[in-house]
Each structure stands twice: as structure tokens, then as C-alpha cells.
Design a protein around this motif. Sequence first.
Motif, PDB file in Angstrom:
ATOM      1  N   LEU A 293      -1.964   0.140  -4.718  1.00  0.00           N
ATOM      2  CA  LEU A 293      -0.886  -0.832  -4.557  1.00  0.00           C
ATOM      3  C   LEU A 293       0.299  -0.442  -5.429  1.00  0.00           C
ATOM      4  N   ALA A 294       1.486  -0.503  -4.867  1.00  0.00           N
ATOM      5  CA  ALA A 294       2.723  -0.324  -5.621  1.00  0.00           C
ATOM      6  C   ALA A 294       3.272  -1.711  -5.927  1.00  0.00           C
TER       7      ALA A 294
ATOM      8  N   LEU B 146       0.833  -1.187   0.000  1.00  0.00           N
ATOM      9  CA  LEU B 146       0.000   0.000   0.000  1.00  0.00           C
ATOM     10  C   LEU B 146       0.878   1.250   0.000  1.00  0.00           C
ATOM     11  N   THR B 147       0.522   2.220  -0.839  1.00  0.00           N
ATOM     12  CA  THR B 147       1.315   3.445  -0.945  1.00  0.00           C
ATOM     13  C   THR B 147       0.986   4.444   0.157  1.00  0.00           C
TER      14      THR B 147
ATOM     15  N   ILE C 191      -1.384   0.761  -8.825  1.00  0.00           N
ATOM     16  CA  ILE C 191      -2.688   0.241  -9.221  1.00  0.00           C
ATOM     17  C   ILE C 191      -3.756   0.687  -8.214  1.00  0.00           C
ATOM     18  N   PRO C 192      -4.747   1.481  -8.662  1.00  0.00           N
ATOM     19  CA  PRO C 192      -5.840   1.865  -7.756  1.00  0.00           C
ATOM     20  C   PRO C 192      -6.776   0.684  -7.513  1.00  0.00           C
ATOM     21  N   CYS C 193      -7.187   0.509  -6.254  1.00  0.00           N
ATOM     22  CA  CYS C 193      -8.071  -0.595  -5.871  1.00  0.00           C
ATOM     23  C   CYS C 193      -9.220  -0.072  -5.026  1.00  0.00           C
ATOM     24  N   GLU C 194     -10.326  -0.802  -5.069  1.00  0.00           N
ATOM     25  CA  GLU C 194     -11.504  -0.477  -4.266  1.00  0.00           C
ATOM     26  C   GLU C 194     -12.101  -1.788  -3.765  1.00  0.00           C
TER      27      GLU C 194
ATOM     28  N   VAL D   2       0.366  -6.954   0.720  1.00  0.00           N
ATOM     29  CA  VAL D   2      -0.922  -7.635   0.667  1.00  0.00           C
ATOM     30  C   VAL D   2      -1.109  -8.331  -0.678  1.00  0.00           C
ATOM     31  N   ALA D   3      -1.998  -9.303  -0.686  1.00  0.00           N
ATOM     32  CA  ALA D   3      -2.472  -9.938  -1.913  1.00  0.00           C
ATOM     33  C   ALA D   3      -3.923  -9.525  -2.089  1.00  0.00           C
TER      34      ALA D   3
END
Length: 142
Positions: free
Chosen positions: A31-32, A10-11, A49-52, A71-72
Motif C-alpha cells: 500500500l502507498a 495498491l502499488t 507498507i507491505p501487507c499479507e 482500499v482500507a
Amino acid sequence: MNNVVLVGRLTKNPELRYIPGSGTPVTTFTLAIDRDYKNRDGSTTTDFIPCEIMGKPAEYTANYVGKGRLVAVQGSIRVDKYVADDGNNRSFTKVAARNIQSLESAKKSGVQGENFEGPKFEPSNVVSPSEFDVVNDDDVPF
């Protein structure tokens, strides 16, 4: 089939919000992820990568997963389209996560949630070994 699995860090700390009306929790994070090859100069390229994620996993993520944690994430790719303020059509690609799993302990990463020990499993119907009957059956088929 639209399925993606990512492993990265996580960034920054995740951001939790609730959908008005339904009250469903939604957490966003980035996520980096380093690419698996090196450039000619020996450097590595990193993708952000943006995640929700929604529901119970969103609350877990916001409360126990912090900046720098490995994290995965398992989910699908989603492309959202919208009209910008200037009237142009735009699109935004993100990962709609369904599952998230921490791949290192909070103590090792030194980030938020250091006292979190993970979910506890406490069985409700515990049967002691003395409650079982011994079966003496000489007619075993094997």
C-alpha cells in the motif's frame, strides 16, 4: 492490543500463492500511503507498507483488487525475523491483514476487475408480506 487500519492505494497487482500442504491462499501487496503533512518545500512523503492477507479475503484481493485501487485494510503489525544468506539476523515488518475493503468502484479506478459488481446477497428464506398475520391488540403497553 495490536490493531491497525490503513487506507491507501495498491502499488502493483497483488500476488497470490498457496501454502504447500494446507493449500491456504495467501496474497501479498504493498500500500502507498501519503503522510498527513507536507514538507517545507510543499511535497508530501509517501510510505510503502507491505501487507499479507490469508484465506477467502486473499482470493478476493487477488481476483478483484488491482494496481491503483484505493482500499482500507484492517489487521495487525507483524515482525518476522530470519537469518540472511550472509549469516546476519534480519527483521521484516508487515501488516498481517484480516479484512480488506475497496473504497472505490472498479469503473472509477479503471483497474482490474471492471466487471465485478461485488458480492450478491440472495436470502434463502424469503417471506412475503401476505404470510404475516395481522395482530389487532388493543392492549399495547405504550
